[in-house]
Design a protein around this motif. Structure first.
Motif, PDB file in Angstrom:
ATOM      1  N   LEU A   1      54.598  38.261  46.605  1.00  0.00           N
ATOM      2  CA  LEU A   1      52.890  36.409  45.859  1.00  0.00           C
ATOM      3  C   LEU A   1      51.920  37.739  45.322  1.00  0.00           C
ATOM      4  CD1 LEU A   1      53.815  34.094  48.593  1.00  0.00           C
ATOM      5  CD2 LEU A   1      54.788  34.199  47.044  1.00  0.00           C
ATOM      6  N   ALA A   2      51.621  38.837  45.617  1.00  0.00           N
ATOM      7  CA  ALA A   2      50.708  39.593  44.872  1.00  0.00           C
ATOM      8  C   ALA A   2      49.708  39.461  43.780  1.00  0.00           C
ATOM      9  CB  ALA A   2      50.448  40.791  45.500  1.00  0.00           C
ATOM     10  N   LYS A   3      50.836  39.153  43.026  1.00  0.00           N
ATOM     11  CA  LYS A   3      50.633  39.489  41.586  1.00  0.00           C
ATOM     12  C   LYS A   3      50.153  37.919  41.412  1.00  0.00           C
ATOM     13  CE  LYS A   3      55.513  37.788  40.037  1.00  0.00           C
ATOM     14  NZ  LYS A   3      56.970  38.297  40.309  1.00  0.00           N
ATOM     15  N   TYR A   4      50.570  36.670  42.289  1.00  0.00           N
ATOM     16  CA  TYR A   4      49.439  35.573  41.844  1.00  0.00           C
ATOM     17  C   TYR A   4      48.695  34.819  42.207  1.00  0.00           C
ATOM     18  CZ  TYR A   4      54.704  33.925  40.963  1.00  0.00           C
ATOM     19  OH  TYR A   4      55.845  33.968  40.482  1.00  0.00           O
ATOM     20  N   LEU A   5      48.098  36.325  43.124  1.00  0.00           N
ATOM     21  CA  LEU A   5      46.338  36.554  43.584  1.00  0.00           C
ATOM     22  C   LEU A   5      45.236  36.134  42.869  1.00  0.00           C
ATOM     23  CD1 LEU A   5      46.443  38.796  46.404  1.00  0.00           C
ATOM     24  CD2 LEU A   5      46.072  36.551  46.711  1.00  0.00           C
ATOM     25  N   PRO A   6      44.256  34.526  43.374  1.00  0.00           N
ATOM     26  CA  PRO A   6      43.119  34.426  42.156  1.00  0.00           C
ATOM     27  C   PRO A   6      42.465  35.962  42.056  1.00  0.00           C
ATOM     28  CG  PRO A   6      42.828  33.914  44.028  1.00  0.00           C
ATOM     29  CD  PRO A   6      44.489  34.498  44.408  1.00  0.00           C
ATOM     30  N   THR A   7      42.027  35.987  40.347  1.00  0.00           N
ATOM     31  CA  THR A   7      41.069  37.249  39.996  1.00  0.00           C
ATOM     32  C   THR A   7      39.342  36.796  40.937  1.00  0.00           C
ATOM     33  OG1 THR A   7      41.150  38.578  38.055  1.00  0.00           O
ATOM     34  CG2 THR A   7      40.575  36.328  37.854  1.00  0.00           C
ATOM     35  N   PRO A   8      39.082  38.198  40.689  1.00  0.00           N
ATOM     36  CA  PRO A   8      39.391  39.547  40.619  1.00  0.00           C
ATOM     37  C   PRO A   8      40.172  40.153  41.797  1.00  0.00           C
ATOM     38  CG  PRO A   8      37.250  39.194  40.750  1.00  0.00           C
ATOM     39  CD  PRO A   8      37.490  37.858  41.171  1.00  0.00           C
ATOM     40  N   VAL A   9      40.636  41.286  42.298  1.00  0.00           N
ATOM     41  CA  VAL A   9      41.366  41.999  43.908  1.00  0.00           C
ATOM     42  C   VAL A   9      40.404  43.113  42.836  1.00  0.00           C
ATOM     43  CG1 VAL A   9      42.703  40.705  44.247  1.00  0.00           C
ATOM     44  CG2 VAL A   9      43.517  42.467  43.203  1.00  0.00           C
ATOM     45  N   VAL A  10      40.021  43.635  44.797  1.00  0.00           N
ATOM     46  CA  VAL A  10      40.247  45.165  44.313  1.00  0.00           C
ATOM     47  C   VAL A  10      40.988  46.398  44.018  1.00  0.00           C
ATOM     48  CG1 VAL A  10      38.043  46.607  44.748  1.00  0.00           C
ATOM     49  CG2 VAL A  10      37.024  44.260  44.727  1.00  0.00           C
ATOM     50  N   GLY A  11      40.866  47.350  43.320  1.00  0.00           N
ATOM     51  CA  GLY A  11      41.860  47.400  43.080  1.00  0.00           C
ATOM     52  C   GLY A  11      41.411  49.566  43.493  1.00  0.00           C
ATOM     53  N   GLU A  12      42.441  50.510  43.630  1.00  0.00           N
ATOM     54  CA  GLU A  12      41.894  51.174  43.714  1.00  0.00           C
ATOM     55  C   GLU A  12      42.540  52.689  43.686  1.00  0.00           C
ATOM     56  OE1 GLU A  12      41.621  55.394  47.013  1.00  0.00           O
ATOM     57  OE2 GLU A  12      43.304  54.110  46.875  1.00  0.00           O
TER      58      GLU A  12
END
Ligand code: PLP
Length: 485
Positions: free
Chosen positions: A292-303
């Motif tokens: 379900l990760a692709k539906y998370l609210p924005t933003p998330v922090v990527g590395e």
């Protein structure tokens, strides 16, 4: 205001008295704004500095606080919050940055956000996380939008529009489900305070979008049939949501993902040591499975290669607030988890559970217990025995104030009559718990022998029994007798 002086500051005013005497300026005067912007009828109290300090210091002492007294408030978790967390959040590198700064100038802050996402994922077994939501209820809303988006992508969006919610759920759950456009169907509890599995089996069908479980539930109980429950819902094609607002009893002991939950939220301002109550700010990260990760609210922090940046998930449900969540609370939670470490996290849960069960076992001869079995981080007791003698849960709660203890949550959950929901929290010593138990026993005896004493309590507080409905609807906010409309 204690027995000292109850007069308002205005009533202490004496013409000509001053708090400060400003020396004659030796720099050019700045002209005053246009006269039409100035008031000439401004009434300010004319008092000395000493009187002002004394007045506000006494006023501040009327506040009941975790830093001054014992605060066994159920559900809302008034636990001790290490002062170090506040110190960390106040470091200029955190408190003086701006959310619109370019990523490369705030790598440390982004790293904290990223590491907290990972830590929460590890603690809950739901690895994909957005710390964007500003409250538990907003986390719920985000999680339910995710469930809806998931079903839409499978062309089942219209058909799956029901949220199944137990009658022991937190009140925000049905409210969030309704806001997310879902129809709420209530699942009854059985005689042990668990979800009625038989009823759930009958209710779960092709209309089920999501089943939402507050865990532990609002009666302070773990759901022993959880694996069976998550299977029933998955077999019906629905998703399972955990309201993990309060993870105090699960930390390091049970992972939501392993129990079959697909989506959850957790309140950092509860489990992870930011003070709860008082109206915010809050933080309610939403946590999901990788699927379900692709539906998370924005933003998330990527590395990528040690560089951190804000990213928007591919099918995000959107933005919930202006920036990147409640950053100060994130720093506090991060500090707390790093400070505790894995063993410390487990100790939180164990002590929270032991403390609640200790109180329950010591008081069950004096008050009824909602469900006579081991509880988790809180115990729900009931004053229904006292009610037979005309004493209500409200009377008991008010009398506690006379003994210097904050009342527990009352009349919640709704399924328990005359409920007193007691959450001792993990940091309280046995001496404090014993003192509370002794006071509760005294109050139980008073309820038998002199109920009128309880009806008129509190007797030793600045204000005695208030008309609470009028106080809430027409509060006096201006320090005068005028009630606000
Ligand atoms: C179990 C539970 N769920 C959800 C919430 C809602 O959280 P918030 O008040 O941050 O919206 C609470 C609040 O205390 C809660 O206890």
């Amino acid at each position: 205001m204690s027995s000292v002086d109850r007069r308002l500051l205005m009533d202490r005013s004496v013409a000509g008295r001053r708090a400060v005497t400003v020396p004659e300026p030796d720099v050019p005067l700045t002209p005053l704004p246009d006269a039409s912007l100035l008031r000439d009828d401004l009434q300010l109290p004319e008092v000395t500095e000493g009187e002002v300090v004394r007045y506000f210091s006494l006023l501040s002492q009327l506040n009941f606080s975790i830093d001054t007294q014992y605060y066994p408030l159920g559900s809302c978790t008034m636990k001790y919050n290490p002062k170090l967390n506040d110190e960390m959040a106040s470091l200029p590198g955190f408190s003086e940055i701006h959310p619109l700064q370019r990523d490369h100038t705030v790598q440390g802050a982004l790293q904290i956000l990223h590491e907290l996402q990972d830590m929460l994922g590890e603690i809950t077994g739901l690895p994909s996380v957005s710390v964007d939501p500003l409250a538990g209820a907003q986390g719920e809303f985000a999680g339910l939008l995710i469930a809806r988006a998931f079903h839409e992508d499978r062309d089942e969006g219209e058909q799956r529009n029901v949220a199944l919610i137990p009658d022991s759920a937190h009140g925000t759950n049905p409210a969030s489900a309704a806001m997310a456009g879902l129809e709420v169907v209530t699942v009854p509890s059985d005689e042990h305070g668990n979800v009625s599995v038989e009823d759930l089996r009958n209710l779960a069908d092709k209309r089920t979008a999501v089943f939402m479980l507050t865990i532990p539930n609002t009666v302070g109980l773990f759901e022993p049939n959880i694996l069976e429950i998550t299977k029933i819902i998955h077999d019906a094609g629905g998703l399972v949501y955990a309201d993990g607002a309060n993870l105090n009893a699960l930390l390091g002991l049970a992972k939501l993902g392993y129990l079959g939950f697909d989506i959850a939220h957790s309140n950092l301002h509860k489990t992870f040591s930011t003070p709860h109550g008082g109206g915010g700010p809050g933080s309610g990260p939403v946590l999901v499975t990788d699927e379900l990760a692709k539906y998370l609210p924005t933003p998330v922090v990527g590395e990528v290669d040690g560089k951190f940046s804000l990213v928007s998930p591919e099918r995000t449900v959107g933005r919930l607030n202006g920036f990147q969540g409640s950053f100060g609370i994130v720093v506090r939670a991060y500090t707390y988890i790093r400070l505790m470490g894995l063993e410390g996290i487990k100790a939180i849960a164990r002590n929270a559970i032991i403390n609640a069960n200790y109180i329950q076992s010591q008081l069950k001869d004096d008050f009824d217990v909602a469900y006579d079995r081991y509880c988790m981080h809180e115990t729900v007791m009931s004053a229904r025995r006292q009610k037979a003698n005309g004493v209500s849960a409200l009377d008991v709660a008010k009398r506690l104030i006379d003994y210097g203890i904050h009342p527990p949550t009352m009349y919640f959950p709704l399924i328990v009559p005359e409920a007193l929901m007691i959450e001792p929290t993990e940091t309280e010593s046995k001496e404090t718990l014993d003192a509370f138990i002794a006071v509760m026993k005294t109050i139980a005896a008073e309820a038998q022998e002199s109920p009128e004493l309880l009806h008129s309590a509190p007797h030793h507080a600045a204000n005695t029994r208030l008309d609470e409905a009028t106080a809430a609807r027409k509060p006096i906010l201006r320090g005068s007798d005028e009630a606000a409309d």
